[in-house]
Scaffold this motif. Structure first.
Motif, PDB file in Angstrom:
ATOM      1  N   ASP A 179      -0.375   1.635  15.684  1.00 13.92           N
ATOM      2  CA  ASP A 179      -1.722   1.438  15.772  1.00 13.92           C
ATOM      3  C   ASP A 179      -2.231   0.325  15.035  1.00 13.92           C
ATOM      4  OD1 ASP A 179      -1.222   2.225  13.272  1.00 13.92           O
ATOM      5  OD2 ASP A 179      -2.550   3.950  13.405  1.00 13.92           O
ATOM      6  N   GLY A 180      -1.197  -0.717  14.787  1.00 18.95           N
ATOM      7  CA  GLY A 180      -1.561  -1.638  14.115  1.00 18.95           C
ATOM      8  C   GLY A 180      -1.753  -1.789  12.595  1.00 18.95           C
ATOM      9  N   VAL A 181      -1.716  -0.396  12.065  1.00 18.69           N
ATOM     10  CA  VAL A 181      -2.028  -0.279  10.595  1.00 18.69           C
ATOM     11  C   VAL A 181      -0.761  -0.880   9.586  1.00 18.69           C
ATOM     12  CG1 VAL A 181      -2.414   1.330   8.944  1.00 18.69           C
ATOM     13  CG2 VAL A 181      -3.650   1.365  10.915  1.00 18.69           C
ATOM     14  N   VAL A 182      -1.145  -1.490   8.811  1.00 14.76           N
ATOM     15  CA  VAL A 182       0.076  -2.038   7.718  1.00 14.76           C
ATOM     16  C   VAL A 182       0.333  -0.948   6.759  1.00 14.76           C
ATOM     17  CG1 VAL A 182       0.421  -3.616   5.832  1.00 14.76           C
ATOM     18  CG2 VAL A 182      -1.035  -4.338   7.861  1.00 14.76           C
ATOM     19  N   THR A 183       1.656  -0.776   6.553  1.00 14.15           N
ATOM     20  CA  THR A 183       2.015   0.170   5.390  1.00 14.15           C
ATOM     21  C   THR A 183       2.257  -0.406   4.135  1.00 14.15           C
ATOM     22  OG1 THR A 183       4.325  -0.169   6.427  1.00 14.15           O
ATOM     23  CG2 THR A 183       3.062   2.013   7.192  1.00 14.15           C
ATOM     24  N   GLU A 184       3.175  -1.403   4.257  1.00 10.92           N
ATOM     25  CA  GLU A 184       3.703  -2.203   3.063  1.00 10.92           C
ATOM     26  C   GLU A 184       4.480  -3.415   3.431  1.00 10.92           C
ATOM     27  OE1 GLU A 184       5.593   0.609   0.627  1.00 10.92           O
ATOM     28  OE2 GLU A 184       6.734   1.147   2.323  1.00 10.92           O
ATOM     29  N   GLY A 185       4.914  -4.250   2.299  1.00 13.98           N
ATOM     30  CA  GLY A 185       5.823  -5.178   2.580  1.00 13.98           C
ATOM     31  C   GLY A 185       7.248  -4.841   2.473  1.00 13.98           C
ATOM     32  N   SER A 187       9.426  -5.478   0.611  1.00 17.04           N
ATOM     33  CA  SER A 187       9.796  -4.878  -0.947  1.00 17.04           C
ATOM     34  C   SER A 187       8.643  -5.003  -1.901  1.00 17.04           C
ATOM     35  CB  SER A 187      10.898  -5.733  -1.519  1.00 17.04           C
ATOM     36  OG  SER A 187      10.397  -7.071  -1.752  1.00 17.04           O
ATOM     37  N   ASN A 188       7.589  -4.650  -1.338  1.00 11.38           N
ATOM     38  CA  ASN A 188       6.237  -4.668  -2.277  1.00 11.38           C
ATOM     39  C   ASN A 188       4.977  -3.865  -1.741  1.00 11.38           C
ATOM     40  OD1 ASN A 188       5.539  -6.780  -0.200  1.00 11.38           O
ATOM     41  ND2 ASN A 188       6.643  -8.122  -1.080  1.00 11.38           N
ATOM     42  N   ASN A 189       4.006  -3.786  -2.338  1.00 16.08           N
ATOM     43  CA  ASN A 189       2.675  -3.143  -1.756  1.00 16.08           C
ATOM     44  C   ASN A 189       1.770  -4.332  -1.221  1.00 16.08           C
ATOM     45  OD1 ASN A 189       3.159  -0.797  -4.170  1.00 16.08           O
ATOM     46  ND2 ASN A 189       3.106  -0.044  -2.346  1.00 16.08           N
ATOM     47  N   ALA A 190       1.086  -4.089  -0.270  1.00 18.79           N
ATOM     48  CA  ALA A 190       0.228  -5.004   0.284  1.00 18.79           C
ATOM     49  C   ALA A 190      -1.276  -4.744   0.155  1.00 18.79           C
ATOM     50  CB  ALA A 190       0.720  -5.215   1.663  1.00 18.79           C
ATOM     51  N   TYR A 191      -2.071  -5.913   0.161  1.00 17.26           N
ATOM     52  CA  TYR A 191      -3.432  -5.845  -0.269  1.00 17.26           C
ATOM     53  C   TYR A 191      -4.203  -6.794   0.453  1.00 17.26           C
ATOM     54  CZ  TYR A 191      -1.565  -3.625  -4.726  1.00 17.26           C
ATOM     55  OH  TYR A 191      -0.793  -3.056  -5.629  1.00 17.26           O
ATOM     56  N   ILE A 192      -5.358  -6.556   0.587  1.00 17.46           N
ATOM     57  CA  ILE A 192      -6.397  -7.530   1.071  1.00 17.46           C
ATOM     58  C   ILE A 192      -7.549  -7.460   0.363  1.00 17.46           C
ATOM     59  CG2 ILE A 192      -5.711  -7.491   3.630  1.00 17.46           C
ATOM     60  CD1 ILE A 192      -7.924  -5.714   4.306  1.00 17.46           C
ATOM     61  N   VAL A 193      -8.167  -8.671   0.402  1.00 14.65           N
ATOM     62  CA  VAL A 193      -9.422  -8.855  -0.588  1.00 14.65           C
ATOM     63  C   VAL A 193     -10.723  -9.007   0.431  1.00 14.65           C
ATOM     64  CG1 VAL A 193     -10.762  -9.977  -2.402  1.00 14.65           C
ATOM     65  CG2 VAL A 193      -8.282  -9.319  -2.500  1.00 14.65           C
ATOM     66  N   LYS A 194     -11.720  -8.428   0.330  1.00 13.98           N
ATOM     67  CA  LYS A 194     -12.987  -8.618   1.244  1.00 13.98           C
ATOM     68  C   LYS A 194     -14.150  -8.683   0.052  1.00 13.98           C
ATOM     69  CE  LYS A 194     -12.029  -7.278   5.860  1.00 13.98           C
ATOM     70  NZ  LYS A 194     -12.690  -6.772   6.890  1.00 13.98           N
ATOM     71  N   GLY A 195     -14.725  -9.998  -0.087  1.00  8.25           N
ATOM     72  CA  GLY A 195     -15.657 -10.114  -0.791  1.00  8.25           C
ATOM     73  C   GLY A 195     -15.127  -9.912  -2.248  1.00  8.25           C
ATOM     74  N   THR A 233      -5.671  -2.582   9.016  1.00  7.99           N
ATOM     75  CA  THR A 233      -4.798  -3.289  10.158  1.00  7.99           C
ATOM     76  C   THR A 233      -4.525  -4.585  10.006  1.00  7.99           C
ATOM     77  OG1 THR A 233      -6.648  -4.177  11.440  1.00  7.99           O
ATOM     78  CG2 THR A 233      -5.900  -1.625  11.714  1.00  7.99           C
ATOM     79  N   VAL A 234      -3.527  -5.241  10.780  1.00 11.36           N
ATOM     80  CA  VAL A 234      -3.176  -6.565  10.602  1.00 11.36           C
ATOM     81  C   VAL A 234      -4.094  -7.440  10.980  1.00 11.36           C
ATOM     82  CG1 VAL A 234      -1.659  -8.431  11.488  1.00 11.36           C
ATOM     83  CG2 VAL A 234      -0.774  -6.258  10.951  1.00 11.36           C
ATOM     84  N   GLU A 235      -5.183  -7.300  12.003  1.00 14.37           N
ATOM     85  CA  GLU A 235      -6.294  -7.963  12.401  1.00 14.37           C
ATOM     86  C   GLU A 235      -7.296  -7.976  11.314  1.00 14.37           C
ATOM     87  OE1 GLU A 235      -6.223  -9.697  15.265  1.00 14.37           O
ATOM     88  OE2 GLU A 235      -4.332  -9.045  15.282  1.00 14.37           O
TER      89      GLU A 235
END
Length: 288
Positions: A179-185, A187-195, A233-235
């Motif tokens: 469904d385009g949803v990111v799980t993780e990297g 060998s790492n956990n993934a994050y995004i920043v909005k504001g 998601t990736v988008e």
């Protein structure tokens, strides 16, 4: 100079280190592992790694070959014997050697789990120049088994993911569900920043319960930064102001590009840089 490694109760040179060809870690990937960072000769987040190791073992109905206190003593001895100032300690616990290959688990009363530790010296580990320029990642399908919360040695697909990234001229890959949803990297956990809000996937069996992740989220909340634990998601990531990953060896590492889409100004953002700075400062204070 040869490293000293720990194998089933003995400290031996790496040339002398041996495990049986019948060990289930070798035959079945029936093993779990942890990687603990060493900074200034001290262990970072040891208790967290020991607790996650115990959880992984319990989830696989595998006994620990050593106590918490013994494990700490072994880690400290490995640091001392190998003269590690900055680096990593790799630990692997296997279900052991039942004497022959069989899909059925051996009787735990008759087979003692195996344990191996080795060190990797990495001078200047905390001063990784990659943190100044940021990482480029690609997205790849997440086709791993469902229990990603157990830190097993089944690392073939993550390894392939890193090779896919390298072939694409990037640094790493993020796993993405249908469904385009990111799980993780890989060998790492993934994050995004909005504001000023940090967004990262919520804990479940779908991702590894990162020790560095827990520390970073705690630090962020203490600094009164907004944290939202949810899927993204990736988008959505491509439209974020910043992104970063966390792991025991990379600490907090900025991400500046996803699938060719530049994030922000194409350089590490203020949130990622600040989180890395605070994490390293706090980790050094708490190191043992």
């Amino acid at each position: 100079m040869s490293r000293i490694v720990y194998v089933n109760g003995e400290y031996v040179s790496e040339e002398e280190a041996k495990i049986s060809v019948f060990d289930r870690g070798f035959l079945m990937a029936d093993a779990v592992y942890e990687v603990t960072s060493v900074l200034d000769g001290k262990l970072i987040d040891f208790d967290g790694h020991a607790a996650r190791l115990a959880r992984s073992l319990a989830e696989l109905d595998m006994a620990s070959p050593v106590s918490h206190e013994e494990l700490l003593a072994i880690h400290r001895e490995m640091v001392a014997r190998n003269g590690i100032e900055d680096g990593l300690i790799y630990l692997q616990v296997t279900r052991g050697n039942p004497g022959d290959r069989d899909f059925v688990f051996p009787d735990p009363e008759k087979v003692r789990p195996g344990i191996v530790l080795f060190t990797q010296s990495k001078p200047g580990l905390a001063d990784n120049p990659a943190a100044q320029v940021g990482m480029k990642v690609i997205s790849i399908p997440d086709i791993r088994w469902g229990r990603r919360d157990i830190k097993t040695v089944q690392l073939l697909y993550p390894s392939m993911g890193k090779m896919m990234a390298k072939k694409a001229g990037c640094d790493d890959a993020w796993f993405v569900e249908e469904d385009g949803v990111v799980t993780e990297g890989t060998s790492n956990n993934a994050y995004i920043v909005k504001g000023s809000k940090i967004i990262t996937r919520h804990l479940s069996e779908d991702i590894l319960h990162g020790i560095t992740r827990a520390a970073v989220l705690r630090i962020a909340k203490e600094a009164q930064m907004a944290v939202e634990e949810r899927a993204f998601t990736v988008e959505e990531a491509k439209c974020a102001d910043e992104a970063f990953v966390t792991s025991a060896s990379a600490f907090v590492m900025p991400v500046v590009e996803i699938d060719g889409a530049m994030l922000g100004q194409g350089k590490p953002g203020p949130v990622a840089k600040r989180m890395r700075e605070i994490y390293l400062e706090e980790s050094r204070k708490a190191a043992i």
